[in-house]
Design an enzyme around this catalytic site. Structure first.
Site, mmCIF file in Angstrom:
data_model
loop_
_atom_site.group_PDB
_atom_site.id
_atom_site.type_symbol
_atom_site.label_atom_id
_atom_site.label_comp_id
_atom_site.label_asym_id
_atom_site.label_seq_id
_atom_site.Cartn_x
_atom_site.Cartn_y
_atom_site.Cartn_z
ATOM 1 N N ASN A 108 6.819 3.336 1.508
ATOM 2 C CA ASN A 108 6.158 3.455 2.806
ATOM 3 C C ASN A 108 4.888 2.616 2.789
ATOM 4 O O ASN A 108 4.213 2.521 1.763
ATOM 5 C CB ASN A 108 5.794 4.933 3.038
ATOM 6 N N HIS A 110 1.171 2.506 4.439
ATOM 7 C CA HIS A 110 0.232 3.364 5.182
ATOM 8 C C HIS A 110 -1.074 2.594 5.400
ATOM 9 O O HIS A 110 -1.587 1.983 4.454
ATOM 10 C CB HIS A 110 -0.024 4.663 4.407
ATOM 11 N N ASP A 151 2.518 11.316 2.353
ATOM 12 C CA ASP A 151 1.660 10.247 1.813
ATOM 13 C C ASP A 151 1.159 10.571 0.403
ATOM 14 O O ASP A 151 0.039 10.227 0.043
ATOM 15 C CB ASP A 151 0.463 9.968 2.743
ATOM 16 N N ALA A 180 -4.104 -6.905 4.709
ATOM 17 C CA ALA A 180 -3.563 -6.017 3.671
ATOM 18 C C ALA A 180 -2.065 -5.743 3.831
ATOM 19 O O ALA A 180 -1.268 -6.113 2.969
ATOM 20 C CB ALA A 180 -4.347 -4.703 3.659
HETATM 21 C C1 GAR Z 1 1.398 -0.035 10.654
HETATM 22 O O1 GAR Z 1 0.007 -0.155 10.717
HETATM 23 C C2 GAR Z 1 1.790 0.928 9.545
HETATM 24 O O2 GAR Z 1 0.961 0.847 8.443
HETATM 25 C C3 GAR Z 1 1.635 2.254 10.251
HETATM 26 O O3 GAR Z 1 2.172 2.036 11.546
HETATM 27 C C4 GAR Z 1 1.936 0.668 11.905
HETATM 28 C C5 GAR Z 1 3.241 0.077 12.381
HETATM 29 O O4 GAR Z 1 3.096 -1.257 12.820
HETATM 30 N N1 GAR Z 1 2.304 3.297 9.540
HETATM 31 C C6 GAR Z 1 1.828 4.544 9.451
HETATM 32 O O5 GAR Z 1 0.822 4.917 10.011
HETATM 33 C C7 GAR Z 1 2.648 5.484 8.573
HETATM 34 N N2 GAR Z 1 1.952 6.693 8.345
HETATM 35 P P1 GAR Z 1 4.325 -2.257 12.881
HETATM 36 O O6 GAR Z 1 5.445 -1.551 13.642
HETATM 37 O O7 GAR Z 1 3.795 -3.425 13.662
HETATM 38 O O8 GAR Z 1 4.733 -2.620 11.478
#
Ligand code: GAR
Length: 208
Positions: A108, A110, A151, A180
Protein backbone atom coordinates in the site's frame (compact mmCIF):
# COMPACT_ATOMS: atom_id res chain seq x y z
CA UNK A 1 8.09 -11.94 -14.27
CA UNK A 2 6.15 -10.47 -11.31
CA UNK A 3 2.44 -10.42 -12.13
CA UNK A 4 0.81 -7.41 -10.48
CA UNK A 5 -2.81 -6.42 -9.88
CA UNK A 6 -3.28 -2.73 -9.03
CA UNK A 7 -6.32 -1.67 -6.97
CA UNK A 8 -7.52 1.91 -7.32
CA UNK A 9 -10.35 4.20 -6.26
CA UNK A 10 -9.92 7.48 -8.10
CA UNK A 11 -7.46 9.54 -10.11
CA UNK A 12 -4.83 6.87 -10.46
CA UNK A 13 -1.70 9.01 -10.58
CA UNK A 14 0.16 6.28 -8.69
CA UNK A 15 -1.11 3.71 -11.19
CA UNK A 16 0.19 6.00 -13.94
CA UNK A 17 3.58 6.25 -12.23
CA UNK A 18 3.78 2.43 -12.22
CA UNK A 19 2.71 2.15 -15.88
CA UNK A 20 5.26 4.82 -16.90
CA UNK A 21 8.05 3.26 -14.84
CA UNK A 22 7.50 -0.13 -16.49
CA UNK A 23 7.50 1.52 -19.93
CA UNK A 24 10.72 3.40 -19.10
CA UNK A 25 12.45 0.27 -17.79
CA UNK A 26 12.67 1.66 -14.25
CA UNK A 27 10.56 -1.24 -13.03
CA UNK A 28 11.79 -4.50 -14.54
CA UNK A 29 10.54 -8.10 -14.52
CA UNK A 30 7.01 -6.81 -13.91
CA UNK A 31 3.71 -6.92 -15.75
CA UNK A 32 0.41 -5.33 -14.65
CA UNK A 33 -2.14 -8.05 -15.40
CA UNK A 34 -5.20 -6.15 -14.21
CA UNK A 35 -6.56 -3.03 -12.54
CA UNK A 36 -9.51 -3.23 -10.15
CA UNK A 37 -11.46 -0.12 -9.17
CA UNK A 38 -14.15 0.07 -6.50
CA UNK A 39 -15.66 3.10 -8.27
CA UNK A 40 -17.21 3.49 -11.70
CA UNK A 41 -16.14 6.23 -14.10
CA UNK A 42 -12.83 7.14 -12.48
CA UNK A 43 -9.75 8.32 -14.37
CA UNK A 44 -7.81 5.23 -13.25
CA UNK A 45 -9.90 3.04 -15.55
CA UNK A 46 -9.12 5.31 -18.52
CA UNK A 47 -5.42 5.15 -17.66
CA UNK A 48 -5.50 1.33 -17.54
CA UNK A 49 -7.41 1.01 -20.80
CA UNK A 50 -5.06 3.46 -22.55
CA UNK A 51 -2.15 1.27 -21.49
CA UNK A 52 -3.93 -1.87 -22.73
CA UNK A 53 -4.43 -3.28 -19.22
CA UNK A 54 -7.70 -5.10 -18.43
CA UNK A 55 -9.74 -2.99 -15.99
CA UNK A 56 -12.56 -4.22 -13.75
CA UNK A 57 -14.99 -2.38 -11.49
CA UNK A 58 -16.28 -4.01 -8.34
CA UNK A 59 -18.38 -1.57 -6.35
CA UNK A 60 -19.71 -2.23 -2.83
CA UNK A 61 -22.90 -0.48 -4.04
CA UNK A 62 -23.65 -3.48 -6.27
CA UNK A 63 -23.85 -5.85 -3.28
CA UNK A 64 -26.44 -5.90 -0.52
CA UNK A 65 -23.90 -7.12 2.07
CA UNK A 66 -20.34 -5.97 2.59
CA UNK A 67 -19.29 -9.61 3.01
CA UNK A 68 -20.59 -10.35 -0.52
CA UNK A 69 -18.49 -7.51 -1.94
CA UNK A 70 -15.46 -8.75 -0.01
CA UNK A 71 -15.92 -12.24 -1.43
CA UNK A 72 -16.43 -10.99 -5.00
CA UNK A 73 -13.32 -8.87 -4.68
CA UNK A 74 -11.17 -11.71 -3.40
CA UNK A 75 -12.58 -14.03 -6.07
CA UNK A 76 -11.64 -11.52 -8.79
CA UNK A 77 -8.11 -11.19 -7.49
CA UNK A 78 -7.75 -14.98 -7.23
CA UNK A 79 -9.02 -15.37 -10.79
CA UNK A 80 -6.34 -12.94 -12.01
CA UNK A 81 -3.81 -14.84 -9.87
CA UNK A 82 -1.18 -12.13 -9.24
CA UNK A 83 2.12 -12.48 -7.41
CA UNK A 84 1.64 -9.01 -5.91
CA UNK A 85 -1.36 -6.77 -5.21
CA UNK A 86 -0.62 -3.04 -5.17
CA UNK A 87 -3.05 -0.71 -3.41
CA UNK A 88 -2.43 2.53 -5.31
CA UNK A 89 -4.88 4.98 -3.77
CA UNK A 90 -7.34 2.20 -2.95
CA UNK A 91 -9.54 3.64 -0.24
CA UNK A 92 -11.39 0.47 0.76
CA UNK A 93 -10.50 -1.48 3.90
CA UNK A 94 -8.94 -4.80 2.89
CA UNK A 95 -10.84 -7.70 4.48
CA UNK A 96 -8.96 -10.04 6.79
CA UNK A 97 -9.44 -13.13 4.63
CA UNK A 98 -7.79 -11.29 1.73
CA UNK A 99 -4.81 -10.30 3.90
CA UNK A 100 -4.44 -13.90 5.09
CA UNK A 101 -4.59 -15.31 1.58
CA UNK A 102 -2.05 -12.78 0.26
CA UNK A 103 0.20 -12.45 3.29
CA UNK A 104 3.24 -10.24 2.48
CA UNK A 105 2.01 -9.98 -1.10
CA UNK A 106 -0.08 -6.80 -0.76
CA UNK A 107 1.61 -3.38 -0.69
CA UNK A 108 0.00 0.00 0.00
CA UNK A 109 1.11 3.59 -0.61
CA UNK A 110 0.16 6.00 2.19
CA UNK A 111 0.65 9.78 1.95
CA UNK A 112 2.41 10.38 5.29
CA UNK A 113 5.40 9.17 7.25
CA UNK A 114 3.82 6.25 9.14
CA UNK A 115 3.20 6.10 12.14
CA UNK A 116 2.15 9.76 11.80
CA UNK A 117 -1.22 10.62 10.25
CA UNK A 118 -2.35 7.09 9.49
CA UNK A 119 -5.00 4.59 10.58
CA UNK A 120 -8.78 4.90 10.56
CA UNK A 121 -10.00 8.12 8.93
CA UNK A 122 -6.64 9.04 7.42
CA UNK A 123 -6.86 8.73 3.65
CA UNK A 124 -6.36 10.92 0.60
CA UNK A 125 -6.63 14.67 1.16
CA UNK A 126 -7.64 14.21 4.82
CA UNK A 127 -4.10 13.12 5.65
CA UNK A 128 -2.71 16.43 4.39
CA UNK A 129 -5.44 18.46 6.11
CA UNK A 130 -4.45 16.83 9.43
CA UNK A 131 -0.73 17.37 8.81
CA UNK A 132 -1.32 21.08 8.12
CA UNK A 133 -3.64 21.40 11.14
CA UNK A 134 -0.90 19.92 13.36
CA UNK A 135 1.69 22.23 11.85
CA UNK A 136 4.32 19.63 11.04
CA UNK A 137 7.26 20.90 8.99
CA UNK A 138 8.06 17.55 7.40
CA UNK A 139 5.65 15.02 5.99
CA UNK A 140 6.13 12.42 3.24
CA UNK A 141 4.96 9.04 2.04
CA UNK A 142 5.31 5.39 3.03
CA UNK A 143 5.10 2.11 1.13
CA UNK A 144 4.31 -0.84 3.37
CA UNK A 145 3.07 -4.40 3.28
CA UNK A 146 -0.55 -4.75 4.34
CA UNK A 147 -1.36 -6.78 7.43
CA UNK A 148 -4.53 -7.11 9.55
CA UNK A 149 -3.95 -3.68 11.14
CA UNK A 150 -4.71 -0.35 9.48
CA UNK A 151 -1.45 1.06 8.01
CA UNK A 152 0.50 -1.16 10.42
CA UNK A 153 2.33 -3.65 8.17
CA UNK A 154 6.11 -3.84 7.64
CA UNK A 155 7.49 -0.61 6.13
CA UNK A 156 9.27 -1.02 2.79
CA UNK A 157 10.22 2.59 2.00
CA UNK A 158 9.65 6.14 3.19
CA UNK A 159 10.54 9.54 1.78
CA UNK A 160 10.26 12.89 3.57
CA UNK A 161 8.78 16.01 1.95
CA UNK A 162 8.96 19.58 3.33
CA UNK A 163 5.80 21.47 4.26
CA UNK A 164 6.01 25.04 3.00
CA UNK A 165 4.41 28.31 4.16
CA UNK A 166 1.10 28.85 2.45
CA UNK A 167 0.52 25.18 1.65
CA UNK A 168 -3.08 24.11 1.16
CA UNK A 169 -3.99 20.42 1.49
CA UNK A 170 -4.16 20.23 -2.32
CA UNK A 171 -0.74 21.84 -2.84
CA UNK A 172 0.84 19.62 -0.20
CA UNK A 173 -0.83 16.50 -1.61
CA UNK A 174 0.60 17.24 -5.06
CA UNK A 175 4.12 17.83 -3.67
CA UNK A 176 4.00 14.59 -1.65
CA UNK A 177 2.88 12.70 -4.75
CA UNK A 178 5.54 14.23 -7.04
CA UNK A 179 8.47 14.08 -4.63
CA UNK A 180 7.67 10.89 -2.74
CA UNK A 181 4.78 8.62 -3.83
CA UNK A 182 5.58 8.42 -7.55
CA UNK A 183 9.21 7.68 -6.64
CA UNK A 184 9.02 5.16 -3.79
CA UNK A 185 6.08 3.08 -5.01
CA UNK A 186 7.64 2.17 -8.40
CA UNK A 187 11.00 1.57 -6.69
CA UNK A 188 9.41 -0.74 -4.10
CA UNK A 189 7.75 -2.77 -6.87
CA UNK A 190 11.06 -3.02 -8.73
CA UNK A 191 12.80 -4.11 -5.52
CA UNK A 192 10.16 -6.80 -4.92
CA UNK A 193 10.27 -7.96 -8.54
CA UNK A 194 14.03 -8.32 -8.34
CA UNK A 195 14.20 -10.08 -4.98
CA UNK A 196 15.66 -7.20 -2.98
CA UNK A 197 12.97 -7.20 -0.27
CA UNK A 198 12.58 -9.69 2.57
CA UNK A 199 10.14 -9.57 5.48
CA UNK A 200 11.53 -10.53 8.86
CA UNK A 201 8.86 -10.46 11.57
CA UNK A 202 7.39 -6.96 11.66
CA UNK A 203 10.17 -5.41 9.58
CA UNK A 204 11.42 -5.35 6.01
CA UNK A 205 15.04 -6.12 5.33
CA UNK A 206 16.33 -4.74 2.04
CA UNK A 207 19.09 -6.70 0.41
CA UNK A 208 21.09 -4.68 -2.14
C1 GAR B 1 -2.60 9.01 -2.93
O1 GAR B 1 -2.13 10.17 -2.32
C2 GAR B 1 -2.40 7.82 -2.00
O2 GAR B 1 -1.23 7.90 -1.26
C3 GAR B 1 -3.61 7.94 -1.11
O3 GAR B 1 -4.67 8.28 -1.99
C4 GAR B 1 -4.13 9.05 -3.07
C5 GAR B 1 -4.60 8.45 -4.37
O4 GAR B 1 -4.17 9.18 -5.49
N1 GAR B 1 -3.85 6.73 -0.39
C6 GAR B 1 -4.30 6.69 0.86
O5 GAR B 1 -4.61 7.68 1.49
C7 GAR B 1 -4.41 5.30 1.48
N2 GAR B 1 -4.66 5.38 2.86
P1 GAR B 1 -4.08 8.53 -6.94
O6 GAR B 1 -5.42 7.85 -7.21
O7 GAR B 1 -3.87 9.71 -7.84
O8 GAR B 1 -2.93 7.56 -6.96
Amino acid sequence: MLKVVVCVSGGGTNLQAIIDSIAAGKITNTEIIGVISNNYGVKSIERAEKAGIPAFVLSPKDYSERSEFNKAFLDKVKELDPDLVVLAGFLVRIPEEFVKEYSNRIVNIHPSLIPSFCGVGYYGLKVHEKALERGVKITGATVHFVNEGMDEGPIIAQKPVAVEDGDTPEILQRRVMEQAEWVILPKAIDDIANGRIKVSGTKVISAF
